[in-house]
Design a protein around this motif. Structure first.
Motif, PDB file in Angstrom:
ATOM      1  N   GLN A   1       5.831  21.416  -6.508  1.00 59.48           N
ATOM      2  CA  GLN A   1       5.882  22.059  -7.817  1.00 59.48           C
ATOM      3  C   GLN A   1       7.118  21.569  -8.559  1.00 59.48           C
ATOM      4  O   GLN A   1       8.186  21.479  -7.995  1.00 59.48           O
ATOM      5  CB  GLN A   1       5.958  23.580  -7.639  1.00 59.48           C
ATOM      6  N   GLY A   2       6.977  21.239  -9.796  1.00 62.18           N
ATOM      7  CA  GLY A   2       8.102  20.857 -10.641  1.00 62.18           C
ATOM      8  C   GLY A   2       7.888  21.474 -12.008  1.00 62.18           C
ATOM      9  O   GLY A   2       6.915  22.204 -12.219  1.00 62.18           O
ATOM     10  N   ASP A   3       8.768  21.164 -12.945  1.00 63.55           N
ATOM     11  CA  ASP A   3       8.541  21.732 -14.274  1.00 63.55           C
ATOM     12  C   ASP A   3       7.344  21.051 -14.930  1.00 63.55           C
ATOM     13  O   ASP A   3       6.935  19.960 -14.541  1.00 63.55           O
ATOM     14  CB  ASP A   3       9.800  21.697 -15.129  1.00 63.55           C
ATOM     15  N   SER A   4       6.769  21.714 -15.908  1.00 65.05           N
ATOM     16  CA  SER A   4       5.518  21.228 -16.485  1.00 65.05           C
ATOM     17  C   SER A   4       5.682  19.891 -17.204  1.00 65.05           C
ATOM     18  O   SER A   4       4.779  19.053 -17.156  1.00 65.05           O
ATOM     19  CB  SER A   4       4.894  22.263 -17.416  1.00 65.05           C
ATOM     20  N   ALA A   5       6.816  19.634 -17.835  1.00 58.98           N
ATOM     21  CA  ALA A   5       7.014  18.357 -18.522  1.00 58.98           C
ATOM     22  C   ALA A   5       7.001  17.200 -17.518  1.00 58.98           C
ATOM     23  O   ALA A   5       6.414  16.144 -17.778  1.00 58.98           O
ATOM     24  CB  ALA A   5       8.320  18.362 -19.313  1.00 58.98           C
ATOM     25  N   TRP A   6       7.644  17.388 -16.379  1.00 57.05           N
ATOM     26  CA  TRP A   6       7.660  16.374 -15.318  1.00 57.05           C
ATOM     27  C   TRP A   6       6.249  16.123 -14.795  1.00 57.05           C
ATOM     28  O   TRP A   6       5.808  14.987 -14.675  1.00 57.05           O
ATOM     29  CB  TRP A   6       8.587  16.854 -14.195  1.00 57.05           C
ATOM     30  N   ARG A   7       5.533  17.208 -14.499  1.00 61.99           N
ATOM     31  CA  ARG A   7       4.167  17.077 -13.990  1.00 61.99           C
ATOM     32  C   ARG A   7       3.280  16.388 -15.018  1.00 61.99           C
ATOM     33  O   ARG A   7       2.521  15.485 -14.695  1.00 61.99           O
ATOM     34  CB  ARG A   7       3.590  18.445 -13.639  1.00 61.99           C
ATOM     35  N   HIS A   8       3.372  16.795 -16.271  1.00 60.17           N
ATOM     36  CA  HIS A   8       2.521  16.212 -17.311  1.00 60.17           C
ATOM     37  C   HIS A   8       2.821  14.730 -17.519  1.00 60.17           C
ATOM     38  O   HIS A   8       1.898  13.942 -17.730  1.00 60.17           O
ATOM     39  CB  HIS A   8       2.676  16.984 -18.618  1.00 60.17           C
ATOM     40  N   ALA A   9       4.089  14.341 -17.429  1.00 66.19           N
ATOM     41  CA  ALA A   9       4.440  12.919 -17.567  1.00 66.19           C
ATOM     42  C   ALA A   9       3.813  12.104 -16.439  1.00 66.19           C
ATOM     43  O   ALA A   9       3.318  10.992 -16.671  1.00 66.19           O
ATOM     44  CB  ALA A   9       5.955  12.743 -17.579  1.00 66.19           C
ATOM     45  N   LEU A  10       3.820  12.634 -15.233  1.00 66.54           N
ATOM     46  CA  LEU A  10       3.184  11.929 -14.115  1.00 66.54           C
ATOM     47  C   LEU A  10       1.665  11.910 -14.273  1.00 66.54           C
ATOM     48  O   LEU A  10       1.012  10.899 -13.984  1.00 66.54           O
ATOM     49  CB  LEU A  10       3.577  12.559 -12.775  1.00 66.54           C
ATOM     50  N   MET A  11       1.105  13.004 -14.730  1.00 64.21           N
ATOM     51  CA  MET A  11      -0.347  13.046 -14.926  1.00 64.21           C
ATOM     52  C   MET A  11      -0.782  12.076 -16.017  1.00 64.21           C
ATOM     53  O   MET A  11      -1.899  11.546 -15.964  1.00 64.21           O
ATOM     54  CB  MET A  11      -0.797  14.471 -15.244  1.00 64.21           C
ATOM     55  N   ASP A  12       0.078  11.806 -16.983  1.00 66.00           N
ATOM     56  CA  ASP A  12      -0.247  10.833 -18.032  1.00 66.00           C
ATOM     57  C   ASP A  12      -0.472   9.438 -17.472  1.00 66.00           C
ATOM     58  O   ASP A  12      -1.097   8.602 -18.125  1.00 66.00           O
ATOM     59  CB  ASP A  12       0.863  10.773 -19.082  1.00 66.00           C
ATOM     60  N   ILE A  13       0.039   9.161 -16.262  1.00 71.19           N
ATOM     61  CA  ILE A  13      -0.183   7.857 -15.627  1.00 71.19           C
ATOM     62  C   ILE A  13      -1.091   7.985 -14.401  1.00 71.19           C
ATOM     63  O   ILE A  13      -1.188   7.070 -13.585  1.00 71.19           O
ATOM     64  CB  ILE A  13       1.139   7.139 -15.270  1.00 71.19           C
ATOM     65  N   GLY A  14      -1.757   9.140 -14.259  1.00 69.89           N
ATOM     66  CA  GLY A  14      -2.780   9.291 -13.231  1.00 69.89           C
ATOM     67  C   GLY A  14      -2.330   9.904 -11.922  1.00 69.89           C
ATOM     68  O   GLY A  14      -3.083   9.902 -10.953  1.00 69.89           O
TER      69      GLY A  14
ATOM     70  N   ASP B   1     -11.446   7.247 -26.472  1.00 69.60           N
ATOM     71  CA  ASP B   1     -10.911   5.960 -26.023  1.00 69.60           C
ATOM     72  C   ASP B   1      -9.521   5.663 -26.587  1.00 69.60           C
ATOM     73  O   ASP B   1      -8.933   4.632 -26.287  1.00 69.60           O
ATOM     74  CB  ASP B   1     -11.873   4.816 -26.315  1.00 69.60           C
ATOM     75  N   ARG B   2      -8.972   6.583 -27.384  1.00 70.61           N
ATOM     76  CA  ARG B   2      -7.605   6.425 -27.893  1.00 70.61           C
ATOM     77  C   ARG B   2      -6.722   7.616 -27.536  1.00 70.61           C
ATOM     78  O   ARG B   2      -5.583   7.698 -27.978  1.00 70.61           O
ATOM     79  CB  ARG B   2      -7.622   6.238 -29.405  1.00 70.61           C
ATOM     80  N   ALA B   3      -7.254   8.555 -26.764  1.00 68.26           N
ATOM     81  CA  ALA B   3      -6.507   9.767 -26.420  1.00 68.26           C
ATOM     82  C   ALA B   3      -5.427   9.451 -25.391  1.00 68.26           C
ATOM     83  O   ALA B   3      -5.600   8.620 -24.516  1.00 68.26           O
ATOM     84  CB  ALA B   3      -7.450  10.825 -25.860  1.00 68.26           C
ATOM     85  N   GLY B   4      -4.311  10.136 -25.526  1.00 70.87           N
ATOM     86  CA  GLY B   4      -3.228   9.979 -24.564  1.00 70.87           C
ATOM     87  C   GLY B   4      -2.326   8.811 -24.898  1.00 70.87           C
ATOM     88  O   GLY B   4      -2.400   8.216 -25.969  1.00 70.87           O
ATOM     89  N   THR B   5      -1.470   8.499 -23.945  1.00 75.25           N
ATOM     90  CA  THR B   5      -0.519   7.410 -24.137  1.00 75.25           C
ATOM     91  C   THR B   5      -1.191   6.056 -23.943  1.00 75.25           C
ATOM     92  O   THR B   5      -2.244   5.951 -23.315  1.00 75.25           O
ATOM     93  CB  THR B   5       0.637   7.528 -23.121  1.00 75.25           C
TER      94      THR B   5
ATOM     95  N   GLY C   1      -1.323   5.481 -20.252  1.00 75.61           N
ATOM     96  CA  GLY C   1      -2.408   6.250 -19.646  1.00 75.61           C
ATOM     97  C   GLY C   1      -3.762   5.606 -19.877  1.00 75.61           C
ATOM     98  O   GLY C   1      -4.598   5.535 -18.970  1.00 75.61           O
ATOM     99  N   GLN C   2      -3.989   5.121 -21.088  1.00 74.08           N
ATOM    100  CA  GLN C   2      -5.246   4.425 -21.381  1.00 74.08           C
ATOM    101  C   GLN C   2      -5.381   3.142 -20.562  1.00 74.08           C
ATOM    102  O   GLN C   2      -6.460   2.815 -20.096  1.00 74.08           O
ATOM    103  CB  GLN C   2      -5.349   4.118 -22.879  1.00 74.08           C
ATOM    104  N   HIS C   3      -4.261   2.439 -20.372  1.00 78.29           N
ATOM    105  CA  HIS C   3      -4.297   1.209 -19.583  1.00 78.29           C
ATOM    106  C   HIS C   3      -4.592   1.529 -18.115  1.00 78.29           C
ATOM    107  O   HIS C   3      -5.379   0.833 -17.466  1.00 78.29           O
ATOM    108  CB  HIS C   3      -2.982   0.449 -19.732  1.00 78.29           C
ATOM    109  N   VAL C   4      -3.990   2.596 -17.579  1.00 82.95           N
ATOM    110  CA  VAL C   4      -4.286   3.018 -16.203  1.00 82.95           C
ATOM    111  C   VAL C   4      -5.775   3.328 -16.082  1.00 82.95           C
ATOM    112  O   VAL C   4      -6.432   2.893 -15.128  1.00 82.95           O
ATOM    113  CB  VAL C   4      -3.436   4.244 -15.793  1.00 82.95           C
TER     114      VAL C   4
ATOM    115  N   GLU D   1       1.022  -6.098 -13.940  1.00 83.92           N
ATOM    116  CA  GLU D   1       2.326  -5.588 -14.384  1.00 83.92           C
ATOM    117  C   GLU D   1       2.281  -4.062 -14.526  1.00 83.92           C
ATOM    118  O   GLU D   1       3.204  -3.357 -14.108  1.00 83.92           O
ATOM    119  CB  GLU D   1       2.706  -6.229 -15.714  1.00 83.92           C
ATOM    120  N   LEU D   2       1.213  -3.541 -15.109  1.00 83.02           N
ATOM    121  CA  LEU D   2       1.053  -2.094 -15.236  1.00 83.02           C
ATOM    122  C   LEU D   2       0.987  -1.438 -13.860  1.00 83.02           C
ATOM    123  O   LEU D   2       1.617  -0.402 -13.631  1.00 83.02           O
ATOM    124  CB  LEU D   2      -0.214  -1.756 -16.010  1.00 83.02           C
TER     125      LEU D   2
END
Length: 117
Positions: free
Chosen positions: A86-99, A38-42, A45-48, A65-66
């Protein structure tokens, strides 16, 4: 909150709450430790994840607001049609962090239904 924003949030957040929860745990795990689920990730991300588990009628002003922030973030970084790209992994991971998984087609059937109004 209007139906259009609610529907757009659920269109751009194309990961289920289970997938997002698992992703946040994986993303925040290190060789030395693993976050409590329940505290993993950003914080975002937890709010999403929290919003995905809510009914529209139960949203708070912070939730709305979120939702606006997530919709704006995804639209700023993606084409409008949300076709897989397809994009670079940092871009993909940042988007995945918000679902949002940019490799997933938008018509994907969800394995879990979103909460009703």
């Amino acid at each position: 909150m209007d139906n259009e924003l609610w529907d757009e949030f659920h269109r751009v957040v194309n990961m289920t709450s289970r997938e997002l929860s698992e992703w946040l745990r994986i993303e925040s795990a290190t060789p030395e430790s693993e976050e409590v689920p329940d505290r993993a990730g950003t914080e975002t991300g937890q709010h999403v994840l929290h919003v995905l588990r809510k009914r529209k009628a139960d949203l708070t002003p912070d939730d709305v607001e979120l939702i606006r922030h997530v919709v704006d973030q995804v639209h700023a970084q993606r084409r409008e049609d949300l076709e897989p790209v397809q994009g670079d992994s940092a871009w993909r991971h940042a988007l995945m962090d918000i679902g949002h998984d940019p490799l997933r087609a938008p018509e994907r059937s969800r394995s879990e239904a979103r909460p009703s109004e």
